[in-house]
Design a protein around this motif. Structure first.
Motif, PDB file in Angstrom:
ATOM      1  N   TYR A  81     107.798  87.659  55.962  1.00 46.33           N
ATOM      2  CA  TYR A  81     107.698  88.389  54.686  1.00 46.33           C
ATOM      3  C   TYR A  81     106.273  88.206  54.179  1.00 46.33           C
ATOM      4  N   TRP A  82     105.681  89.301  53.725  1.00 47.62           N
ATOM      5  CA  TRP A  82     104.277  89.246  53.287  1.00 47.62           C
ATOM      6  C   TRP A  82     104.140  89.169  51.771  1.00 47.62           C
ATOM      7  N   ASP A  83     105.269  89.267  51.094  1.00 49.76           N
ATOM      8  CA  ASP A  83     105.227  89.397  49.647  1.00 49.76           C
ATOM      9  C   ASP A  83     106.357  88.557  49.047  1.00 49.76           C
ATOM     10  N   LEU A  84     106.105  87.905  47.908  1.00 45.44           N
ATOM     11  CA  LEU A  84     107.098  87.009  47.306  1.00 45.44           C
ATOM     12  C   LEU A  84     108.368  87.744  46.876  1.00 45.44           C
ATOM     13  N   LEU A  85     108.199  88.938  46.317  1.00 41.60           N
ATOM     14  CA  LEU A  85     109.387  89.703  45.880  1.00 41.60           C
ATOM     15  C   LEU A  85     110.230  90.117  47.074  1.00 41.60           C
ATOM     16  N   GLU A  86     109.550  90.464  48.157  1.00 37.25           N
ATOM     17  CA  GLU A  86     110.235  90.849  49.395  1.00 37.25           C
ATOM     18  C   GLU A  86     111.026  89.643  49.943  1.00 37.25           C
ATOM     19  N   PHE A  87     110.395  88.448  49.884  1.00 38.58           N
ATOM     20  CA  PHE A  87     111.090  87.236  50.316  1.00 38.58           C
ATOM     21  C   PHE A  87     112.333  87.003  49.450  1.00 38.58           C
ATOM     22  N   CYS A  88     112.155  87.089  48.129  1.00 34.14           N
ATOM     23  CA  CYS A  88     113.277  86.818  47.208  1.00 34.14           C
ATOM     24  C   CYS A  88     114.422  87.800  47.446  1.00 34.14           C
ATOM     25  N   ASP A  89     114.078  89.062  47.706  1.00 31.76           N
ATOM     26  CA  ASP A  89     115.104  90.078  47.961  1.00 31.76           C
ATOM     27  C   ASP A  89     115.850  89.760  49.271  1.00 31.76           C
ATOM     28  N   GLY A  90     115.101  89.365  50.296  1.00 35.47           N
ATOM     29  CA  GLY A  90     115.709  89.019  51.585  1.00 35.47           C
ATOM     30  C   GLY A  90     116.602  87.791  51.467  1.00 35.47           C
ATOM     31  N   PHE A  91     116.147  86.789  50.711  1.00 33.59           N
ATOM     32  CA  PHE A  91     116.921  85.559  50.553  1.00 33.59           C
ATOM     33  C   PHE A  91     118.211  85.827  49.766  1.00 33.59           C
ATOM     34  N   ARG A  92     118.105  86.688  48.761  1.00 37.29           N
ATOM     35  CA  ARG A  92     119.308  87.057  47.976  1.00 37.29           C
ATOM     36  C   ARG A  92     120.330  87.747  48.886  1.00 37.29           C
ATOM     37  N   LYS A  93     119.835  88.629  49.760  1.00 40.16           N
ATOM     38  CA  LYS A  93     120.741  89.314  50.700  1.00 40.16           C
ATOM     39  C   LYS A  93     121.381  88.314  51.668  1.00 40.16           C
ATOM     40  N   LEU A  94     120.604  87.299  52.068  1.00 40.40           N
ATOM     41  CA  LEU A  94     121.151  86.280  52.967  1.00 40.40           C
ATOM     42  C   LEU A  94     122.289  85.521  52.278  1.00 40.40           C
ATOM     43  N   LEU A  95     122.078  85.128  51.012  1.00 40.28           N
ATOM     44  CA  LEU A  95     123.136  84.412  50.281  1.00 40.28           C
ATOM     45  C   LEU A  95     124.370  85.304  50.127  1.00 40.28           C
TER      46      LEU A  95
END
Length: 307
Positions: A81-95
């Protein structure tokens, strides 16, 4: 040279805990790798997030010890992930995929920063119940690399590895710390160019934690008194940001205390998680908690709720 890699504990971990790979984004190349150990009935586990140089394996000692005590533990490794918001969105989807409503996060260095940003990102619909921040920071400007954040993607892997290795301890260290460094160098070698470039980008792009958004999250700060990649100013900034946080200090431990001082780190994590026993946010199997302790915790929880 590879004491940890050939240790019985590490081999036991690798042979008993399966590595899972999960894709939650539309982009198939974004694969989360994780170890999920302990009772699956627990809906609020503790999740470990590694530093720039780390993989999901670096917390194997925490996985083994905590699951032995009855906790559910997830240790993961993020995709590119190149962007913090993109990371947060991906992590939320993982949870969401793992059907976890709220979790406890323990992050080391970059992992701790990402844990704070995720708590901040989801503050309107909280997903983080508590944070354990190990040798972590709250503002990327401390690295004086924000100017370089946009160019990491261009650099070859050997250059990126050189940048990361520059933060590893130099000079004499005790044997356990030397083993930890060797193990982390080995883990670093397993990461490819885009893994490293994206992590360094997240580590250095201009960003800081907004404390007012996560003021209700319970925090424990674990740090070391000897040499680590974090400056004293960065540590002081963390204390200011979380004035009510519990502080767990280790005399020594360098950058990777979870590897070379695992018994102490595991104890601090246990103390942190113990305050949630008997509540719906317990990360432990209730049958593993003595009835007496459960009662004490329940009383404490009810009295604090009444306040």
């Amino acid at each position: 040279m590879e004491e940890i890699k050939v240790s019985p504990d590490y081999n036991w971990f690798r042979s008993t805990v399966p590595l899972k790979r999960i894709i939650v984004d539309d982009d198939d190349s974004k694969v989360w790798s994780l170890y999920d150990a302990g009772p699956k009935s627990i809906r609020c586990p503790i999740i470990f997030l590694p530093p720039v140089s780390g993989t999901a394996e670096v917390f194997f000692q925490q996985v083994l010890a905590l699951t032995g005590w009855g906790y559910r533990v997830i240790s993961l490794q993020y995709p590119v992930y190149w962007d913090l918001l993109e990371f947060c969105d991906g992590f939320r989807k993982l949870l969401d995929h793992l059907q976890l409503d709220k979790v406890h996060l323990c992050g080391a260095s970059l992992g701790g920063f990402l844990a704070q940003k995720f708590a901040e990102c989801t503050y309107k619909s909280p997903r983080v119940h508590s944070l354990i921040l190990c040798n972590s920071f709250s503002d990327t400007s401390i690295f004086n690399q924000t100017w370089a954040a946009n160019s990491f993607w261009l650099m070859p892997a050997f250059m990126l590895k050189k940048i990361v290795l520059g933060n590893f301890a130099k000079g004499p260290v005790d044997p356990k710390m030397a083993d930890a460094i060797d193990f982390m160098v080995d883990r670093l070698e397993s990461l490819n160019q885009s893994d490293l470039a994206s992590r360094l980008t997240l580590n250095c792009q201009n960003s800081y934690v907004e404390p007012h958004k996560i003021k209700d999250v319970v925090v424990t700060i674990i740090d070391v008194f000897d040499h680590s990649a974090l400056s004293l100013e960065a540590k002081e900034e963390m204390y200011k940001l979380y004035p009510n946080a519990r502080r767990a200090h280790l005399k020594t431990g360098g950058n990777f205390p979870y590897l070379c001082r695992s018994a102490e780190v595991n104890l601090y994590i246990q103390i942190h998680l113990r305050q949630f026993h008997g509540t719906r946010y317990a990360a432990i199997n209730p049958s593993m908690v003595s009835a007496e302790e459960l009662e004490v915790q329940k009383t404490h929880f009810l009295s604090s709720e009444a306040e």
